[in-house]
Design an enzyme around this catalytic site. Structure first.
Site, PDB file in Angstrom:
ATOM      1  N   GLY A 246      -7.303   0.340  38.602  1.00 27.56           N
ATOM      2  CA  GLY A 246      -7.776  -0.014  39.928  1.00 27.56           C
ATOM      3  C   GLY A 246      -6.960   0.466  41.107  1.00 27.56           C
ATOM      4  CD  GLU A 283      -7.929  -1.428  30.742  1.00 28.05           C
ATOM      5  OE1 GLU A 283      -8.799  -1.518  31.624  1.00 28.05           O
ATOM      6  OE2 GLU A 283      -7.920  -2.142  29.735  1.00 28.05           O
ATOM      7  N   PRO A 284      -5.259   2.946  34.294  1.00 27.77           N
ATOM      8  CG  PRO A 284      -3.438   4.355  34.751  1.00 27.77           C
ATOM      9  CD  PRO A 284      -3.928   3.308  33.785  1.00 27.77           C
ATOM     10  N   GLY A 285      -7.461   4.972  36.255  1.00 24.83           N
ATOM     11  CA  GLY A 285      -8.375   6.112  36.191  1.00 24.83           C
ATOM     12  C   GLY A 285      -8.219   6.961  37.441  1.00 24.83           C
ATOM     13  NE  ARG A 286     -10.604   4.829  43.013  1.00 26.39           N
ATOM     14  CZ  ARG A 286     -11.919   4.821  43.271  1.00 26.39           C
ATOM     15  NH1 ARG A 286     -12.485   5.804  43.925  1.00 26.39           N
ATOM     16  NH2 ARG A 286     -12.660   3.802  42.898  1.00 26.39           N
ATOM     17  NE  ARG A 322     -15.681   7.550  44.695  1.00 31.92           N
ATOM     18  CZ  ARG A 322     -15.144   7.153  45.823  1.00 31.92           C
ATOM     19  NH1 ARG A 322     -14.914   8.035  46.778  1.00 31.92           N
ATOM     20  NH2 ARG A 322     -14.820   5.907  46.016  1.00 31.92           N
ATOM     21  CE1 TYR A 326     -19.922   2.782  43.975  1.00 32.79           C
ATOM     22  CE2 TYR A 326     -18.973   4.975  44.067  1.00 32.79           C
ATOM     23  CZ  TYR A 326     -19.460   3.914  43.335  1.00 32.79           C
ATOM     24  OH  TYR A 326     -19.481   3.991  41.981  1.00 32.79           O
ATOM     25  CB  CYS A 352     -36.119  15.897  48.525  1.00 32.72           C
ATOM     26  SG  CYS A 352     -36.357  17.666  48.579  1.00 32.72           S
ATOM     27  CD  GLU A 353     -33.208  10.196  47.122  1.00 33.87           C
ATOM     28  OE1 GLU A 353     -33.036   9.223  47.872  1.00 33.87           O
ATOM     29  OE2 GLU A 353     -33.637  10.120  45.973  1.00 33.87           O
TER      30      GLU A 353
HETATM   31  N1  LLP Z   1     -10.495  -0.481  33.391  1.00 33.21           N
HETATM   32  C1  LLP Z   1     -11.736  -0.981  33.488  1.00 33.21           C
HETATM   33  C2  LLP Z   1     -12.159  -2.049  32.573  1.00 33.21           C
HETATM   34  C3  LLP Z   1     -12.618  -0.471  34.469  1.00 33.21           C
HETATM   35  O1  LLP Z   1     -13.833  -0.976  34.565  1.00 33.21           O
HETATM   36  C4  LLP Z   1     -12.190   0.570  35.338  1.00 33.21           C
HETATM   37  C5  LLP Z   1     -13.086   1.135  36.348  1.00 33.21           C
HETATM   38  C6  LLP Z   1     -10.878   1.061  35.179  1.00 33.21           C
HETATM   39  C7  LLP Z   1     -10.058   0.507  34.202  1.00 33.21           C
HETATM   40  C8  LLP Z   1     -10.329   2.163  36.030  1.00 33.21           C
HETATM   41  O2  LLP Z   1     -10.314   1.838  37.389  1.00 33.21           O
HETATM   42  P1  LLP Z   1      -9.640   2.874  38.425  1.00 33.21           P
HETATM   43  O3  LLP Z   1      -8.162   2.936  38.097  1.00 33.21           O
HETATM   44  O4  LLP Z   1     -10.295   4.179  38.258  1.00 33.21           O
HETATM   45  O5  LLP Z   1      -9.917   2.253  39.740  1.00 33.21           O
HETATM   46  N2  LLP Z   1     -17.366   4.888  40.547  1.00 33.21           N
HETATM   47  C9  LLP Z   1     -16.538   4.084  41.402  1.00 33.21           C
HETATM   48  C10 LLP Z   1     -15.423   3.405  40.637  1.00 33.21           C
HETATM   49  C11 LLP Z   1     -15.892   2.564  39.475  1.00 33.21           C
HETATM   50  C12 LLP Z   1     -14.776   1.942  38.677  1.00 33.21           C
HETATM   51  C13 LLP Z   1     -15.280   1.284  37.443  1.00 33.21           C
HETATM   52  N3  LLP Z   1     -14.262   0.704  36.573  1.00 33.21           N
HETATM   53  C14 LLP Z   1     -16.029   4.951  42.546  1.00 33.21           C
HETATM   54  O6  LLP Z   1     -16.339   6.131  42.584  1.00 33.21           O
HETATM   55  O7  LLP Z   1     -15.348   4.460  43.442  1.00 33.21           O
END
Ligand code: LLP
Length: 425
Positions: A246, A283-286, A322, A326, A352-353
């Site tokens: 997150g 669990e970092p993604g972004r 995005r 959002y 077309c939106e």
């Molecule tokens: N763990 C779990 C259980 C999650 O649901 C998520 C993201 C993460 C980890 C990773 O979160 P991050 O570090 O990436 O914030 N599509 C949206 C973001 C959706 C996130 C969903 N869950 C956007 O583009 O802002």
């Protein structure tokens, strides 16, 4: 960090031209066409290492939330660096395995795991299922029993803290569909402790995405640690605590904490509460891939509307959802700066939106055929792309110093309907 500094490590301007590492973006457009996602190897690995360094010396695992960007090359780089993975589907598990990730470092999140997905994850011997409901626990027990194995579990508790982010990406509030209510979590562990094919190993939470403050994490950690204490009083001792992902990035003028500062705050809390020996998972993604990627697009034509000027580019909401989904603000930079007065444009795609826009009301000097780069597009860009309007998905390339590797071919139109068929006469 100002928007101009976004992803400074990955993208920088040299002699007026935007580069990824040492490669000018025009040469990528010339070689691979547009729209193309461009990633920096160094930026991805550096972002991972920032977490790994902050956790060094502790039993820990950084499980990259691969939904942010699941290209095999990205996964493979992170696997080589030692990362584990947070998956949310059988498809993501298959990708981890194809990319050379270790199944023993995989945690499986998500509210709706199917029996087939559970079977595949058990067969792969993943590290842990992050459970989100009682019914899921019973299903897991059944599938594990049929397979003659024990499933390792953690319960995703919903700590009911406000992560103060966009409502679509906040997950830790009572009204969200995610996790098990704080008050119900103990009961679920008690039930799990009695099931023969279930082995309790951890606890987890995830409160949302694009979080730019430490405080909500510390609030959530306190609630999770209260549960850990309560469980231990009942003789249920956990091996790991997973604080989820997150952490936000600076798209514009946000000032998120660094991964190092966030982890230091969490570890301090864990230690103060007497749990220094626990394995720590995140669990970092972004924050691993977001700043490492840009979407390279070409201005197709410029249109002066009645009230607005539009720059119609060859990338669209299907490539980068995005902004449409959002109302996300993403930084758009000209690849080569023009020495001309700027005008105010909405930068839109050909779909077309009316919701098909990438950026609104940006002052920029541009003409048809110019190249633009949407920065901060490494996370939730390509992974959320679709084929809406029968648009083939973009190519992806990874820059490594002065070299460029194609990591995904541009889709062809023929591929789009190759699996479809018409009715017989
Ligand atoms: N763990 C779990 C259980 C999650 O649901 C998520 C993201 C993460 C980890 C990773 O979160 P991050 O570090 O990436 O914030 N599509 C949206 C973001 C959706 C996130 C969903 N869950 C956007 O583009 O802002």
């Amino acid at each position: 960090m100002s928007s101009g500094d976004l992803a400074a490590a990955a993208f920088s301007r040299r002699s007026g031209v935007l580069h990824c590492e040492s490669v000018p973006l025009q040469s990528i457009a010339a070689q691979f066409g547009t729209p193309t996602y461009v990633y920096s190897r160094r930026a991805i690995v550096d972002a991972y290492q920032a977490y790994a360094r902050a956790l060094a010396g502790r039993p820990s695992l950084v499980c990259y939330a691969m939904k942010a960007n699941s290209n095999l090359a990205v996964l493979n780089l992170l696997a080589r660096a030692g990362a584990g993975f947070d998956i949310v589907s059988g498809g993501e598990l298959a990708r981890v395995l194809a990319a050379g990730g270790e199944p023993g470092k995989v945690v499986f999140s998500g509210v709706g795991k199917s029996a087939d997905e559970i079977r595949a994850a058990l067969a792969a011997e993943i590290l842990c299922f992050n459970l989100e409901s009682t019914e899921e626990l019973e299903r897991l027990q059944q599938v594990a029993s049929d397979a003659g194995v024990r499933a390792r579990i953690s319960v995703r508790t919903n700590p009911d803290v406000d992560a103060k982010t966009h409502p679509y990406i906040t997950t830790g509030l009572k009204q969200n569909k995610f996790g098990v209510a704080l008050d119900d979590t103990l009961a679920l562990y008690r039930r799990a402790a009695h099931l023969p094919n279930i082995e309790i190993v951890g606890i987890d939470c995830h409160i949302g995405s694009q979080i730019t403050e430490v405080a909500p994490y510390v609030d959530a950690a306190d609630k999770v640690l209260d549960l850990v204490d309560a469980l231990e009083r009942e003789g249920i001792v956990l091996r790991h605590i997973d604080f989820g992902g997150g952490l936000g990035i600076a798209y514009r003028d946000e000032t998120p904490p660094t991964a190092g500062a966030l982890i230091a705050a969490m570890l301090a809390r864990v230690d103060q509460r007497g749990h220094a020996g626990k394995h720590i998972l995140v669990e970092p993604g972004r924050s691993i891939v977001g700043a490492a990627g840009a979407l390279l697009t070409r201005v197709n034509l410029v249109k002066a509307g009645a009230e607005k000027n539009f720059a119609i580019v060859d990338a669209a909401m299907n490539d980068l959802m995005r902004p449409a989904l959002y109302q996300a603000w993403m930084d758009v930079q000209p690849v080569r700066q023009r020495d001309e007065p700027s005008k105010r444009y909405d930068i839109v795609g050909p779909v077309c939106e009316s919701g098909d826009w990438l950026a609104r009301e940006r002052d920029i000097a541009l003409r048809s055929d110019d190249l633009l780069a949407v920065l901060g597009a490494g996370a939730y860009g390509m992974s959320m792309a679709s084929n809406y309007n029968s648009r083939p998905r973009a190519a992806e390339v990874m820059v490594d110093g002065d070299r460029v590797h194609r990591i995904r071919q541009r889709e062809t139109v023929a591929q789009l309907f190759a699996d479809e068929s018409v009715l017989p006469d």
